[in-house]
Structures are given as structure tokens and as C-alpha cells.
Design an enzyme around this catalytic site. Structure first.
Site, PDB file in Angstrom:
ATOM      1  N   GLU A 200      17.369   3.597 -52.547  1.00  0.00           N
ATOM      2  CA  GLU A 200      16.884   3.826 -51.183  1.00  0.00           C
ATOM      3  C   GLU A 200      15.400   4.208 -51.218  1.00  0.00           C
ATOM      4  O   GLU A 200      14.611   3.728 -50.402  1.00  0.00           O
ATOM      5  CB  GLU A 200      17.686   4.939 -50.497  1.00  0.00           C
ATOM      6  N   GLU A 322      21.800  -8.829 -36.048  1.00  0.00           N
ATOM      7  CA  GLU A 322      22.419 -10.076 -36.521  1.00  0.00           C
ATOM      8  C   GLU A 322      23.908  -9.828 -36.629  1.00  0.00           C
ATOM      9  O   GLU A 322      24.337  -8.860 -37.253  1.00  0.00           O
ATOM     10  CB  GLU A 322      21.866 -10.476 -37.909  1.00  0.00           C
TER      11      GLU A 322
END
Ligand SMILES: *[C@@H]1O[C@H](CO)[C@@H](O)[C@H](O)[C@H]1NC(C)=O
Ligand SMILES: *[C@@H]1O[C@H](CO)[C@@H](O)[C@H](O)[C@H]1NC(C)=O
Ligand SMILES: *[C@@H]1O[C@H](CO)[C@@H](O)[C@H](O)[C@H]1NC(C)=O
Ligand SMILES: *[C@@H]1O[C@H](CO)[C@@H](O)[C@H](O)[C@H]1NC(C)=O
Ligand SMILES: *[C@@H]1O[C@H](CO)[C@@H](O)[C@H](O)[C@H]1NC(C)=O
Ligand SMILES: *[C@@H]1O[C@H](CO)[C@@H](O)[C@H](O)[C@H]1NC(C)=O
Ligand SMILES: *[C@@H]1O[C@H](CO)[C@@H](O)[C@H](O)[C@H]1NC(C)=O
Ligand SMILES: *[C@@H]1O[C@H](CO)[C@@H](O)[C@H](O)[C@H]1NC(C)=O
Ligand SMILES: *[C@@H]1O[C@H](CO)[C@@H](O)[C@H](O)[C@H]1NC(C)=O
Ligand SMILES: *[C@@H]1O[C@H](CO)[C@@H](O)[C@H](O)[C@H]1NC(C)=O
Ligand SMILES: *[C@@H]1O[C@H](CO)[C@@H](O)[C@H](O)[C@H]1NC(C)=O
Ligand SMILES: *[C@@H]1O[C@H](CO)[C@@H](O)[C@H](O)[C@H]1NC(C)=O
Length: 538
Positions: A200, A322
Site C-alpha cells: 500500500e 467500473e
């Protein structure tokens, strides 16, 4: 700005809906519909019905300056007219992290399909400056989110990506909604773009560095462009699980928004993977319980990010940037059927009721879940596909009479696994009821139509005092397995009929009204595998 769709009733002949099978009563007591919306009603953004286009397919969908795609133009305009705001086109997806910008290339996009990697899209792609012309072909009012490549990590590729920002901002201009930098970076290990230990913190530092470069290029190439923010992080998953290697909440803990340049939080969703066993229309898509379960995982992410506070407060909207029915471009016989359109209505309106504030359903040339095929290919005929009719019904549910009115969407507790109910309030006045019937009904298999005539369910509502009239618009087809003959409000939007403009079908009931008794009681009949919106004057 847009005409009220109710005027359509004026020139439409009313005829009662034909009853084929048994009339079933949905529940012993009427569903009480409240006059004002509950405190936790969802408040969707304008342009709730938006789209995501696979970057490699964008020239097919939009066309270019010499060959604009008027079919796509008409289909997008229909949604804008119904909804009162044009869709936002997000251009990105898997091929966003593959496309390399080449300032000297004349053709917009050059792609090489390697079937052993993907048969559905090219996996070697270069784009030239004229790629961005496709942002200038679409209807007025369209806004865009362009996706930059984060996957390619050589210094040459990075430099090319930054250089492309100058062409992108000049082409899109004031129609820019957001930029995006990287698609599904939580799959960068699976895609072979980063090592397994890509963390991350690595992602956040790359993202901050890259978005800063993009902003600098945009500032110098397009000095008049204001408020250029990013949509992020566009993860495939809701948590790290070994295959997806990054956690969407952790990247915000690592301060992804350190530069305060995130305008909207985007997550991706699919109800399942098209190649997995056990996927069915009834169990996976036409299943309201499954819709609630999949949305709960997204809402958990949204809540956990919001709880971090920081410079994301007051609440940056959380959207699906999406999504579609089944990952890996959908499955034939499921994702391309009318049943998938009904799923799309239930799923999208549920999202809106829960403050997942905008919906970009993903599209690609030849994809099985597409709302329309933009060009003729040897795999798929150019045409309007069943899911598009679901997009229209959702747009009708989201209609606002003016930009300043406030739309609130509520999911009703009376909903069950196979039937869902929603209301729309406009400026706190009850305006619509949506009923989605999710019982599959086969037209082609098992001799259904002769052995088992299509049942009709009668729903009884108790409306607040003062509701005078109700008009019904239906999302209809011969059954959940239908792939043609679909209508929204008795109109076909088929390519063959009028290049995607609505054409009245005279074999389908339209202009129906329902009677409201003096106690506010109203009955609405809804066949299996169909949906209806009742528009009210309250
Ligand atoms: C949706 O957002 C509105 C406005 O912020 C809020 O009042 C409402 O409680 C939210 N509802 C849900 C289900 O999150
Ligand atoms: C524009 O589209 C047409 C038709 O698809 C194509 O032949 C042409 O090469 C495109 N132009 C550019 C600059 O890519
Ligand atoms: C795909 O096939 C090409 C030859 O057609 C080969 O060079 C390449 O290694 C293959 N890639 C994979 C991932 O199998
Ligand atoms: C850059 O990408 C390549 C694959 O394209 C990968 O092997 C390499 O580890 C990446 N480097 C870093 C620093 O992430
Ligand atoms: C991650 O793995 C690569 C090799 O794949 C290695 O070069 C790099 O040092 C590792 N990074 C960390 C932080 O462990
Ligand atoms: C930031 O980007 C520049 C240009 O690509 C690169 O030279 C530099 O190493 C990057 N810094 C970090 C911390 O990733
Ligand atoms: C519907 O979805 C729920 C939750 O995922 C599941 O438990 C149930 O079995 C599904 N129903 C059918 C008919 O498959
Ligand atoms: C919600 O998110 C937290 C933190 O990301 C995670 O630990 C938990 O399992 C999630 N819960 C659900 C129901 O998804
Ligand atoms: C279908 O079209 C593609 C792209 O134009 C081409 O590569 C392929 O050979 C064609 N396949 C058939 C069966 O004609
Ligand atoms: C519809 O037909 C398909 C294909 O024959 C079958 O798999 C499915 O179970 C049928 N659905 C119902 C509800 O009978
Ligand atoms: C459908 O009906 C025909 C004629 O009645 C019969 O021959 C056939 O076996 C039936 N098929 C099924 C799957 O029930
Ligand atoms: C209406 O007519 C169209 C075009 O002939 C056909 O595709 C469709 O299935 C018909 N609809 C019904 C409900 O019969």
C-alpha cells in the site's frame, strides 16, 4: 434543460396488459408508502447512470472526428434526456495500464490481440495524439474521466504517460470530470506489473508522485482548466486476499489524499466471475438477497474510509467507477439476456438508495455484458443489447425535473429475494414507485410458454393522502432469457430501427394508468421477469 418524459403519454394508445398465467397476490397486506422520504434515503449524484469504456474500445464507441459514432451518440443522449443529466464517460479499464503513448503515432490506437493472454482486448497497445479526438465526438453535456497508465513503470513509459496529459487536457477541456491514474492496482501483482511485495505504501508514493507530475503538465498545457481532481483508487476488490494484494482502506490510512487531489472515491464490482462454476441467472443476478450482500461489502469499504475522516471530510462521494454483471467480460446466455437487464435495474437502484452515488457500468467491444455493440465485428453484430434497456429504466427512476431539485431514493423493507421495491421522492414529494420482479421466466427452454404461462403478481400499495393519478411504464420482454424484443415504455432502441433512437412498438402495451381509490389504495400488476415504474401525482 430536458423535457419531462411524461409528455410521452400524450401520443400513446392505452391497452391493458395481457394476462397470460395465474394472477398471484404478493402479500396479505398493502405496502404502506410514506409521503416523505426516510432520513437515510440515498441522494445520488447527477449523471447517476454513467458508463465506463474499455480504453482500447473507446475509439469504437466514440468514433473519431472524421467518423463519429452516431449510434453511441443517440444511445447516450436517450439516457441524458430521461435522467436530466448526461452520463459521465470513464475511459479506462485493463487496457489503461497497457496503453503506451507515442506522440509520433498518426492513428489513434494501434492494438495487438494475443489470444493466449486475452481474446477480448489487445495486450500490446500504443496511442497517438488523435486518440484524444474521440473525446470531441460525443453529445453536448457529456463529461469524461480519462485513465492514465500507472502499470507501466519504466522511466520512458512514465515520461510518455505524463506527456499524454497535455493532449488529454486540450481535447477534453472543460468537459473533464476527473483524471484517473491506474486501474485496479490491487491486481498489479496478478497482472505481472509489480512484485508480490508491492505494498500500500509503495502504491501511495507512486500515485502521489505520478499525479503531481500529471497536474504540473496539465497546469502548463491547459492553464484555464480549474479543479482537476482524480478519481481513486479504483481497486478491483474490497480487501486484500492474496490475489488482490492491496487494501482500499489501508491506502487512505497511508494518506493517498495527502495532496487533497481526490475528488471522488471509486471502487469496482462484479457479481461473480464469468468462468466460475455455479453462476446462474436466478442465483447470482436475479437475486435481490445477493445484490444486498454484494453491496454490503462495498458499503463497508465506504464507511471505513469515511471513518478515517481527515481531508476526505466532508464526505467525498463513493461511487462504482467500473462494474457490471460478471467479470471477464460476462458470460453468454447470462450477461447478455433480459434477466441481466433486470439485475442491472435492481442493483443500480439499490446502490443509489445506499449512497453509492454514481454508477459506471463497464463496456467493451464484443463484451458479453455490454449495453451496446458500437461497431460490426465478426464476433458480435452492431446493436443495442438487453442491458441497455435496464440503463434506461434506471435513468427514468433518477429523472429530476430540474438540476436544483433533490432526488431521494429509498429501498422498501417489503422487498424479498425475488421482488424489490423502491421509491423516488423529488423535493420530499413522493414521485415514483419502482417494482422489480426477479423470478426467471424462460421463453425458449422447457416449453415454458405452453406448459407454464407467465404468472402476474398483483402488488397493492397504500399511498399517502392526496395522490391523484398513477402512470405505469414497463421494462418488458418475452422472458428473462430473451436477447431481442426488449422494450422500455413500449419503445425499442434497436440499431436497425432508427440508429438507437426510441421507436414505438405497437405490439407492446403503453400509456397505462392505475386507479387510486379514495383511501390511497392502488394495485399494480407486474409479470414475472419484468419491472415497472409507477409515476405519481402526489
Ligand atoms: C445518504 O446520504 C444522505 C446525505 O448525506 C444522508 O442523510 C443519509 O443518511 C445517507 N443514507 C445512507 C443509507 O447512507
Ligand atoms: C477514424 O476512424 C476511421 C474509421 O474507424 C478510421 O479508418 C481512421 O483511421 C480513424 N482516424 C484516426 C486518425 O485514427
Ligand atoms: C502467447 O503466444 C505467443 C506466440 O503466439 C508466445 O510467444 C507467448 O509466449 C505466449 N504467451 C503466453 C503468456 O502464453
Ligand atoms: C516494474 O514492472 C516490472 C514488470 O513490468 C516488474 O518486474 C518490476 O518489479 C517493477 N518494478 C517495480 C519497482 O515495481
Ligand atoms: C520486493 O521484491 C523485490 C524482488 O522481487 C526486491 O528487489 C525488493 O527489494 C523487495 N522490496 C521490499 C521492500 O522488500
Ligand atoms: C517520482 O517520479 C520521477 C519521474 O518519473 C522519478 O524520477 C522519481 O524517482 C519518482 N519518485 C518516487 C519517490 O517514486
Ligand atoms: C441468493 O443469494 C443469496 C446470498 O448470496 C444466497 O444465499 C441464495 O442461495 C441465493 N438464491 C438462490 C436461489 O440461489
Ligand atoms: C469490513 O471491513 C473491515 C476492514 O477493512 C474488515 O476487517 C471486515 O471484515 C469487513 N466486514 C465485512 C462484513 O465485509
Ligand atoms: C475476426 O476479426 C479479427 C479482427 O479484425 C481478425 O483478426 C480475425 O482473424 C477474424 N476472425 C475470423 C474468424 O474471421
Ligand atoms: C431456463 O432454461 C435454462 C436452460 O434450459 C435452464 O438451465 C434453467 O433452469 C431454466 N430456468 C427455469 C427457472 O426453469
Ligand atoms: C416440449 O413439447 C413438445 C411437444 O409437446 C414435446 O415433444 C417435448 O418433449 C417438450 N419438451 C420439453 C423439454 O418438455
Ligand atoms: C413485438 O414485435 C417485435 C418486432 O416484430 C418483436 O421482436 C417482439 O418480440 C414483439 N413483442 C412481443 C411482446 O410480442
Amino acid at each position: 434543460m430536458f423535457p419531462n418524459t411524461r409528455s410521452l403519454f400524450v401520443w400513446c394508445l392505452a391497452a391493458p396488459l395481457e394476462v397470460e398465467g395465474a394472477i398471484l397476490t404478493s402479500r396479505p397486506k398493502p405496502i404502506v408508502v410514506s409521503s416523505s422520504p426516510p432520513d437515510n434515503a440515498g441522494i445520488p449524484l447527477d449523471s447517476f447512470v454513467s458508463f465506463s469504456f474499455e480504453l482500447s474500445s473507446w475509439p469504437d464507441f466514440a468514433g473519431n472526428l472524421t467518423h463519429p459514432n452516431t449510434f453511441s451518440y443517440n444511445l447516450l443522449n436517450n439516457i441524458g434526456q430521461l435522467q436530466g443529466s448526461m452520463p459521465v464517460a470513464r475511459v479506462g479499464g485493463n487496457t489503461q495500464d497497457i496503453a503506451i503513448f507515442d506522440a509520433s503515432q498518426r492513428t489513434g490506437l494501434v492494438g495487438v490481440v494475443r489470444p493466449n493472454i486475452s481474446a477480448d482486448y489487445p495486450t500490446i497497445i500504443t496511442i497517438g495524439p488523435s486518440f484524444f479526438d474521440s473525446y470531441k465526438t460525443m453529445p453536448k453535456g457529456m463529461r469524461y474521466t480519462h485513465g492514465f497508465n500507472l502499470g507501466a513503470n519504466s522511466s520512458a513509459d512514465r515520461a510518455a504517460t505524463y506527456a499524454s496529459a497535455a493532449y488529454a487536457c486540450k481535447a477534453i477541456g472543460d468537459n473533464l470530470a476527473y483524471w484517473e491514474y491506474g486501474n485496479e492496482p490491487d491486481l498489479f501483482f496478478a497482472s505481472g506489473y509489480r512484485p508480490f511485495n508491492y505494498s500500500e505504501a509503495d502504491y501511495v508514493s507512486e500515485w502521489l508522485n505520478g499525479t503531481l507530475h500529471i497536474e504540473q503538465v496539465v497546469k502548463s498545457a491547459c492553464p484555464s482548466l480549474k479543479g482537476t481532481k482524480f478519481m481513486a483508487p479504483s481497486f478491483a476488490g474490497v480487501a486484500a486476499n492474496g490475489y488482490m494484494t492491496l487494501d482500499p482502506v489501508k491506502v487512505f490510512k497511508e494518506n493517498l489524499n495527502a495532496d487533497d487531489n481526490i475528488g471522488i472515491i471509486s471502487s469496482h464490482n462484479y457479481m461473480g466471475v464469468s468462468t466460475s462454476p455455479g453462476i446462474t441467472l436466478q442465483g447470482t443476478l436475479m437475486n435481490h438477497t445477493n445484490v444486498i450482500a454484494k453491496a454490503a461489502a462495498q458499503l463497508n469499504v465506504s464507511r471505513n474510509i469515511a471513518a478515517l475522516g481527515g481531508n476526505l471530510a466532508p464526505r467525498v462521494p463513493f461511487i462504482l467507477g467500473e462494474h457490471n454483471s460478471l467479470a471477464r467480460q460476462g458470460r453468454p446466455g447470462l450477461s447478455n439476456t433480459f434477466g441481466a437487464a433486470l439485475w442491472g435495474v435492481d442493483w443500480n437502484v439499490y446502490l443509489a438508495s445506499q449512497n453509492i452515488s454514481r454508477s459506471h457500468m463497464h463496456q467493451g467491444t464484443n463484451y458479453r455484458y455490454q449495453s451496446w455493440q458500437p461497431i460490426q465485428t465478426n464476433l458480435t453484430d452492431k446493436g443495442t443489447k438487453p442491458p441497455y434497456y435496464g440503463n434506461l429504466a434506471v435513468a427514468a427512476m433518477m429523472a429530476k425535473p430540474s438540476a436544483s431539485s433533490i432526488l431521494k431514493i429509498t429501498h422498501l423493507e417489503a422487498s424479498s429475494q425475488n421482488t424489490s421495491f423502491y421509491t423516488a421522492h423529488i423535493d420530499d414529494v413522493l414521485s415514483r414507485i419502482l417494482i422489480v420482479d426477479l423470478h426467471t421466466y424462460n421463453t425458449t427452454a422447457n416449453n415454458y410458454t405452453t406448459n407454464f404461462p407467465r404468472p402476474m403478481v398483483e402488488h397493492e400499495f397504500k399511498l399517502p393522502k392526496g395522490c391523484k393519478s398513477g402512470q405505469v411504464q414497463r421494462l418488458m420482454a418475452n422472458g428473462s432469457d430473451a436477447v431481442t424484443g426488449i422494450t422500455w415504455d413500449a419503445k425499442s432502441y434497436a440499431y436497425e430501427l432508427d440508429n438507437g433512437k426510441g421507436v414505438r412498438m405497437f405490439n407492446v402495451t403503453c400509456g397505462e394508468s392505475v386507479e387510486i381509490d379514495n383511501k390511497g389504495g392502488v394495485k399494480v400488476q407486474v409479470p414475472w421477469s419484468s419491472a415497472a415504474i409507477v409515476s405519481l401525482e402526489c
